[in-house]
Design a protein around this motif. Structure first.
Motif, PDB file in Angstrom:
ATOM      1  N   SER A  33       0.859  -1.194   0.000  1.00 10.83           N
ATOM      2  CA  SER A  33       0.000   0.000   0.000  1.00 10.83           C
ATOM      3  C   SER A  33       0.887   1.233   0.000  1.00 10.83           C
ATOM      4  CB  SER A  33      -0.914   0.014   1.230  1.00 10.83           C
ATOM      5  OG  SER A  33      -1.694   1.206   1.256  1.00 10.83           O
ATOM      6  N   LYS A  34       0.839   1.984  -1.113  1.00  7.82           N
ATOM      7  CA  LYS A  34       1.611   3.230  -1.246  1.00  7.82           C
ATOM      8  C   LYS A  34       3.091   3.024  -0.913  1.00  7.82           C
ATOM      9  CE  LYS A  34      -2.408   6.107  -0.233  1.00  7.82           C
ATOM     10  NZ  LYS A  34      -3.004   7.131   0.652  1.00  7.82           N
ATOM     11  N   GLY A  35       3.664   1.951  -1.440  1.00  5.26           N
ATOM     12  CA  GLY A  35       5.093   1.725  -1.295  1.00  5.26           C
ATOM     13  C   GLY A  35       5.507   0.979  -0.056  1.00  5.26           C
ATOM     14  N   LYS A  36       4.557   0.601   0.803  1.00  5.16           N
ATOM     15  CA  LYS A  36       4.904  -0.114   2.021  1.00  5.16           C
ATOM     16  C   LYS A  36       4.199  -1.459   2.051  1.00  5.16           C
ATOM     17  CE  LYS A  36       5.643   4.022   4.866  1.00  5.16           C
ATOM     18  NZ  LYS A  36       5.285   4.729   6.115  1.00  5.16           N
ATOM     19  N   THR A  37       4.852  -2.447   2.674  1.00  9.66           N
ATOM     20  CA  THR A  37       4.202  -3.742   2.843  1.00  9.66           C
ATOM     21  C   THR A  37       3.073  -3.571   3.848  1.00  9.66           C
ATOM     22  OG1 THR A  37       5.877  -4.313   4.496  1.00  9.66           O
ATOM     23  CG2 THR A  37       6.235  -5.081   2.259  1.00  9.66           C
ATOM     24  N   MET A  38       1.862  -3.889   3.396  1.00 13.20           N
ATOM     25  CA  MET A  38       0.684  -3.618   4.209  1.00 13.20           C
ATOM     26  C   MET A  38      -0.372  -4.661   3.883  1.00 13.20           C
ATOM     27  SD  MET A  38      -0.243  -1.065   6.385  1.00 13.20           S
ATOM     28  CE  MET A  38       0.397   0.496   5.786  1.00 13.20           C
ATOM     29  N   GLY A  39      -0.719  -5.499   4.839  1.00  8.66           N
ATOM     30  CA  GLY A  39      -1.678  -6.564   4.596  1.00  8.66           C
ATOM     31  C   GLY A  39      -1.018  -7.912   4.771  1.00  8.66           C
ATOM     32  N   LYS A  40      -1.462  -8.906   4.006  1.00  9.18           N
ATOM     33  CA  LYS A  40      -0.923 -10.256   4.138  1.00  9.18           C
ATOM     34  C   LYS A  40       0.240 -10.455   3.180  1.00  9.18           C
ATOM     35  CE  LYS A  40      -5.188 -12.385   5.800  1.00  9.18           C
ATOM     36  NZ  LYS A  40      -6.219 -13.431   5.575  1.00  9.18           N
ATOM     37  N   THR A  67      11.331 -18.101   7.357  1.00 11.53           N
ATOM     38  CA  THR A  67      10.210 -17.407   6.712  1.00 11.53           C
ATOM     39  C   THR A  67       9.283 -16.804   7.760  1.00 11.53           C
ATOM     40  OG1 THR A  67       8.831 -19.408   6.676  1.00 11.53           O
ATOM     41  CG2 THR A  67      10.214 -18.974   4.736  1.00 11.53           C
ATOM     42  N   TYR A  68       8.612 -15.725   7.353  1.00 12.53           N
ATOM     43  CA  TYR A  68       7.486 -15.182   8.133  1.00 12.53           C
ATOM     44  C   TYR A  68       6.307 -15.082   7.181  1.00 12.53           C
ATOM     45  CZ  TYR A  68       4.250 -11.894  10.282  1.00 12.53           C
ATOM     46  OH  TYR A  68       3.119 -11.297  10.776  1.00 12.53           O
ATOM     47  N   GLU A  69       5.196 -15.644   7.584  1.00  8.45           N
ATOM     48  CA  GLU A  69       3.993 -15.569   6.761  1.00  8.45           C
ATOM     49  C   GLU A  69       2.852 -15.072   7.632  1.00  8.45           C
ATOM     50  OE1 GLU A  69       1.646 -18.204   3.371  1.00  8.45           O
ATOM     51  OE2 GLU A  69       3.309 -19.074   4.521  1.00  8.45           O
ATOM     52  N   GLY A  70       2.291 -13.937   7.240  1.00  5.75           N
ATOM     53  CA  GLY A  70       1.222 -13.363   8.042  1.00  5.75           C
ATOM     54  C   GLY A  70       0.955 -11.930   7.659  1.00  5.75           C
ATOM     55  N   GLU A  71       0.584 -11.137   8.656  1.00  5.34           N
ATOM     56  CA  GLU A  71       0.161  -9.760   8.402  1.00  5.34           C
ATOM     57  C   GLU A  71       1.333  -8.788   8.589  1.00  5.34           C
ATOM     58  OE1 GLU A  71      -4.477  -9.621   9.661  1.00  5.34           O
ATOM     59  OE2 GLU A  71      -3.083 -10.052  11.285  1.00  5.34           O
ATOM     60  N   PHE A  72       1.314  -7.741   7.747  1.00 10.28           N
ATOM     61  CA  PHE A  72       2.308  -6.672   7.801  1.00 10.28           C
ATOM     62  C   PHE A  72       1.595  -5.335   7.960  1.00 10.28           C
ATOM     63  CE2 PHE A  72       4.676 -10.042   5.835  1.00 10.28           C
ATOM     64  CZ  PHE A  72       6.004  -9.814   6.157  1.00 10.28           C
ATOM     65  N   LYS A  73       2.320  -4.391   8.561  1.00  8.15           N
ATOM     66  CA  LYS A  73       1.819  -3.021   8.662  1.00  8.15           C
ATOM     67  C   LYS A  73       2.999  -2.074   8.565  1.00  8.15           C
ATOM     68  CE  LYS A  73      -0.838   0.119  11.648  1.00  8.15           C
ATOM     69  NZ  LYS A  73      -1.524   0.271  12.954  1.00  8.15           N
ATOM     70  N   SER A  74       3.006  -1.239   7.539  1.00  3.76           N
ATOM     71  CA  SER A  74       4.062  -0.247   7.320  1.00  3.76           C
ATOM     72  C   SER A  74       5.459  -0.870   7.359  1.00  3.76           C
ATOM     73  CB  SER A  74       3.965   0.881   8.356  1.00  3.76           C
ATOM     74  OG  SER A  74       2.740   1.558   8.221  1.00  3.76           O
ATOM     75  N   PRO A  83      12.504  -0.781   0.922  1.00  2.00           N
ATOM     76  CA  PRO A  83      13.072   0.370   0.199  1.00  2.00           C
ATOM     77  C   PRO A  83      12.276   1.636   0.461  1.00  2.00           C
ATOM     78  CG  PRO A  83      11.752  -0.963  -1.285  1.00  2.00           C
ATOM     79  CD  PRO A  83      11.789  -1.706   0.021  1.00  2.00           C
ATOM     80  N   HIS A  84      12.919   2.779   0.284  1.00  2.00           N
ATOM     81  CA  HIS A  84      12.239   4.072   0.389  1.00  2.00           C
ATOM     82  C   HIS A  84      11.903   4.529  -1.017  1.00  2.00           C
ATOM     83  CE1 HIS A  84      12.957   4.544   4.667  1.00  2.00           C
ATOM     84  NE2 HIS A  84      14.174   4.093   4.457  1.00  2.00           N
ATOM     85  N   TRP A  85      10.610   4.529  -1.324  1.00  2.00           N
ATOM     86  CA  TRP A  85      10.161   4.882  -2.667  1.00  2.00           C
ATOM     87  C   TRP A  85       9.859   6.375  -2.751  1.00  2.00           C
ATOM     88  CZ3 TRP A  85      10.401   0.978  -6.117  1.00  2.00           C
ATOM     89  CH2 TRP A  85      10.398  -0.331  -5.618  1.00  2.00           C
ATOM     90  N   PRO A  86       9.803   6.914  -3.949  1.00  2.00           N
ATOM     91  CA  PRO A  86       9.351   8.298  -4.123  1.00  2.00           C
ATOM     92  C   PRO A  86       7.964   8.461  -3.538  1.00  2.00           C
ATOM     93  CG  PRO A  86      10.292   7.453  -6.159  1.00  2.00           C
ATOM     94  CD  PRO A  86      10.185   6.283  -5.233  1.00  2.00           C
ATOM     95  N   GLY A  87       7.757   9.526  -2.772  1.00  2.00           N
ATOM     96  CA  GLY A  87       6.448   9.799  -2.171  1.00  2.00           C
ATOM     97  C   GLY A  87       6.318   9.244  -0.778  1.00  2.00           C
ATOM     98  N   VAL A  88       7.256   8.352  -0.378  1.00  2.00           N
ATOM     99  CA  VAL A  88       7.250   7.850   0.999  1.00  2.00           C
ATOM    100  C   VAL A  88       8.459   8.455   1.673  1.00  2.00           C
ATOM    101  CG1 VAL A  88       7.202   5.828   2.479  1.00  2.00           C
ATOM    102  CG2 VAL A  88       6.165   5.731   0.217  1.00  2.00           C
ATOM    103  N   GLY A  89       8.284   9.593   2.346  1.00  2.00           N
ATOM    104  CA  GLY A  89       9.390  10.378   2.865  1.00  2.00           C
ATOM    105  C   GLY A  89      10.065   9.729   4.033  1.00  2.00           C
ATOM    106  N   LYS A  90      11.194  10.284   4.390  1.00  2.00           N
ATOM    107  CA  LYS A  90      11.986   9.796   5.512  1.00  2.00           C
ATOM    108  C   LYS A  90      12.086  10.882   6.553  1.00  2.00           C
ATOM    109  CE  LYS A  90      16.273   7.407   6.448  1.00  2.00           C
ATOM    110  NZ  LYS A  90      17.512   6.913   5.903  1.00  2.00           N
TER     111      LYS A  90
END
Length: 731
Positions: free
Chosen positions: A89-96, A106-113, A279-286
């Motif tokens: 979601s918008k350049g970040k791992t978000m969801g499953k 391995t990790y399999e499950g939910e991610f947030k930001s 990674p830090h994508w364009p539009g996802v500031g630091k």
């Protein structure tokens, strides 16, 4: 805009003519190149398409793409062999999703930001498996862990450790069921050995401590008080009356032999976290580089992610004019950066120079004096108000005191054993404590006394604050000391002030002046510059500094009506925060305390602050280099965080409409990354007759709900209601 589109078309044409040369140039200038869909029409805002992208360091992404960012389902492969497959979601791992390491873990499950957050299963390369709840890469909540050595745990977790109620099964058949804290057996619990022996009782730091009983399969048992220190242990052995009873059995055998095979397996360490690989994508500031600021500046050199840009996302400063501020961040507010330390150094000639010398001599004597071994289980006699020690300090010295250059004075220690034990409980090293207060460096006096008329002094390293006290305050502290000790021992994350010593200096001669003071922890002992600080009570009458903006600096303590922020805490910390505020307020209410405050200070992340003290940052680095986003993905940095200390959070700007009486303004959606420091202070004001009269008098003039002098029960309820509006869960 047409010129920018023309530039982009020309560049893409050049890429088609010489793919190899274009790729090299893209790496050096734009740093990422699309190897598919180069000929596509410029996608419209919100349009999702499928892309395959090779990034300059050799990383590869394939999947759905929207507005210059991974969005939807996609796969990212790193050159070191790490791989993520799942939702974005918008350049970040978000969801499953599923993250795999080159080791085979391995990790399999939910991610947030970018964080492992939600329900998920980690399977380690060694065979370790954890299945359960996660919060920001930590095992947190209910979960089960099967260890590679054959051990097994099922129960509650907190910040990566067994914490709460749980069951641990060893591969040899022994098992424990009961309470845990920080990965160790702590509280009420039962240990059952495979040979049939059993212990029921209390535990502390992984060992029996306190009341408990030990039973054998034949029915005989031992009941008593348990301790690793044989001198503190006492109890009675009850045999079954059969010849099998062992009258010579020593309870210390449990510590020396029976628990040798009951070590808690540390489990497999995750060498690198998924959030560290994102990674830090364009539009996802630091940091606090807001997207509006990035668009207005539009220079690749400003982008922390410039090594991973993409031709279709940015070129020659083109960052999609008119694009929404999708991450709701703004540039940092205009504030004065703290450049100097608070207070005036007490040097020779200062009116309180002799008092400082007296204080340092007394502390050195009190802390350095030999004493018995400290046990956290104190007898009630240690809290007796009559438990105080007077010591004379003549200038020429005495049998117990050294000669000194100050005036003749007497020194009093209140309940010395209690405060010595509190320092141990708070993990204060005696030598460090003496050096901080009594070393060669002078104390610093804060510029003006507080509202109560008390004076405040800071140690040179900022670790401790010394406050002069009225006699009535001393009486309140001594009265509530047993309950205070029990409270801080029960709740290691308590937000109430930490007290380290209570003393009195009495000048001899005609003056007979007495100065009472308490030594406390300084909440803002940090290398992070505190940019804003607030003292919040939840009342409105007189609760403003009434200073123009131009006169507010980082040392100004603002109040309730000055508050223009909400503080957003991660779910894990927000839950702990709510629980602890409730516990602390219940304690203060039971002790008939009111008029306390929540002191809050915060540092805007991304702003370097010159070093002003000898205190090191949590990672041991310089503040200029440490205040970077990578700290948030550093496991050692996360483990150093405590509730109210060094906490990463987000501050959201709020606004009040003119004439509005509500204490908390409306959120604006403008967010800043901050490091938070907070705690409950001024906890020595009881609801005595003077406060009752103050309440009655002010109630006739003002709205009774707006004044701070109210009944402790009402004060506690109002304080909680207000604080739970100021602190909210980050979504």
């Amino acid at each position: 805009m047409s010129k920018k589109l023309g530039f982009r078309k020309a560049l893409e044409s050049k890429v088609k003519k010489s793919q190899a040369a274009a790729k090299k140039k893209a790496i050096s200038i734009f740093t990422a190149m699309s190897v598919a869909h180069v000929d596509d029409e410029e996608p419209g805002p919100g349009e999702v398409r499928h892309v395959e992208k090779v990034l300059p360091k050799g990383d590869f992404y394939t999947g759905q793409w929207c507005d210059g960012l991974p969005h939807g389902n996609g796969k990212y492969l790193w050159t070191d062999g790490c791989m993520y497959v799942g939702e974005w979601s918008k350049g970040k791992t978000m969801g499953k999703g599923r993250f795999s390491w080159p080791s085979g873990a391995t990790y399999e499950g939910e991610f947030k930001s970018g964080f492992m957050d939600g329900k998920g299963t980690y399977t380690g390369f060694s065979g370790d498996t954890y299945k359960g709840s996660w919060v920001m890469n930590f095992k947190h909540g209910q979960g089960t862990h099967s260890y590679a050595n054959g051990d097994y745990y099922e129960g509650e977790w907190r910040r990566g450790f067994q914490d709460g109620h749980g069951r641990y099964q060893w591969k040899n058949g022994n098992h424990y069921i009961g309470q845990w804290r920080n990965g160790l057996m702590n509280g009420n619990g039962t240990m059952m050995w495979s040979n049939g022996n059993r212990y029921d009782g209390f535990w502390e730091d992984g060992f029996p401590k306190g009341n408990g009983n030990f039973k054998w399969p034949d029915g005989s048992f031992y009941v008593g008080v348990w301790s690793k220190d044989a001198k503190e242990q006492s109890g009675t052995y009850y045999p079954t009356g059969t010849p099998a009873g062992d009258l010579d059995w020593d309870p210390q055998q449990v510590y020396l032999e029976d628990l040798k095979d009951c070590k808690i397996c540390p489990g497999e360490k995750v060498t690198i976290l998924p959030s560290q690989k994102m990674p830090h994508w364009p539009g996802v500031g630091k940091g606090n580089e807001g997207s509006r600021q990035r668009r207005s500046e539009g220079r690749l050199s400003n982008f922390s992610w410039s090594s991973e840009n993409d031709v279709s996302a940015a070129s020659e400063g083109d960052l999609r004019d008119g694009d929404d501020d999708s991450d709701s961040r703004d540039s940092l507010p205009n504030f004065k950066t703290p450049t100097k330390r608070q207070g005036q150094t007490i040097s020779k000639g200062h009116k309180n120079y002799e008092l400082m010398l007296n204080l340092q001599l007394g502390i050195r004597h009190s802390v350095g004096r030999p004493g018995p071994a400290i046990s956290l289980d104190l007898k009630s006699s240690a809290f007796d108000p009559k438990e105080k020690v007077w010591t004379k300090f003549p200038p020429e010295g005495s049998k117990h005191t050294p000669p000194h250059q100050s005036c003749d004075f007497k020194w009093k220690d209140y309940c010395p054993l209690v405060f010595r034990t509190l320092r141990k409980l708070f993990k204060v090293d005696a030598a460090d404590y003496m050096i901080s207060i009594c070393g060669n460096d002078a104390l610093r006096e804060l510029s003006s006394p507080g509202k109560s008329g008390s004076f405040f002094y800071l140690t040179n390293d900022d670790r401790y604050m010394i406050k002069t006290m009225k006699k009535a305050e001393v009486k309140v502290l001594i009265r509530m000391l047993p309950a205070y000790y029990k409270h801080v021992r029960s709740f290691e994350n308590t937000l109430v002030t930490k007290f380290y010593g209570l003393h009195c200096v009495k000048l001899t001669g005609a003056a007979q002046k007495k100065v009472r003071f308490v030594i406390m922890g300084n909440l803002f002992c940090t290398d992070y510059g505190i940019h804003r600080r607030f003292d919040l009570k939840g009342s409105s009458h007189g609760r403003t500094t009434a200073k123009p903006e131009s006169e507010i600096d980082p040392t100004t303590t603002l109040k309730d009506l000055d508050l223009n922020y909400l503080f957003r805490l991660q779910k894990m910390w927000f839950q702990e925060f709510c629980r602890q505020v409730d516990r602390d307020c219940d304690f203060l209410e039971q002790e008939r305390i009111m008029d306390y405050s929540m002191l809050i200070g915060f540092h805007f992340r991304g702003v370097s602050t010159p070093r002003t003290s000898g205190v090191r940052t949590p990672t041991g680095g310089d503040s200029e280099n440490s205040d970077q986003d990578q700290l948030l993905s550093d496991p050692s940095w996360w483990s150093s965080i405590q509730l109210g200390i060094n906490m990463p959070a987000r501050a959201e700007k709020t606004v009040r409409t003119e004439g509005e009486t509500m204490l908390v303004g409306e959120p604006t959606g403008v967010l800043y990354d901050v490091i938070l420091f907070f705690g409950i202070i001024d906890i020595l004001q009881d609801y005595d007759i003077s406060k009752k009269l103050e309440h009655a008098y002010k109630s006739m003039q003002y709205d009774p709900t707006s004044i701070s002098a109210v009944d402790p029960k009402q004060y506690s309820r109002r304080f909680r209601d207000f604080i739970f509006k100021v602190f909210v869960e980050d979504s």
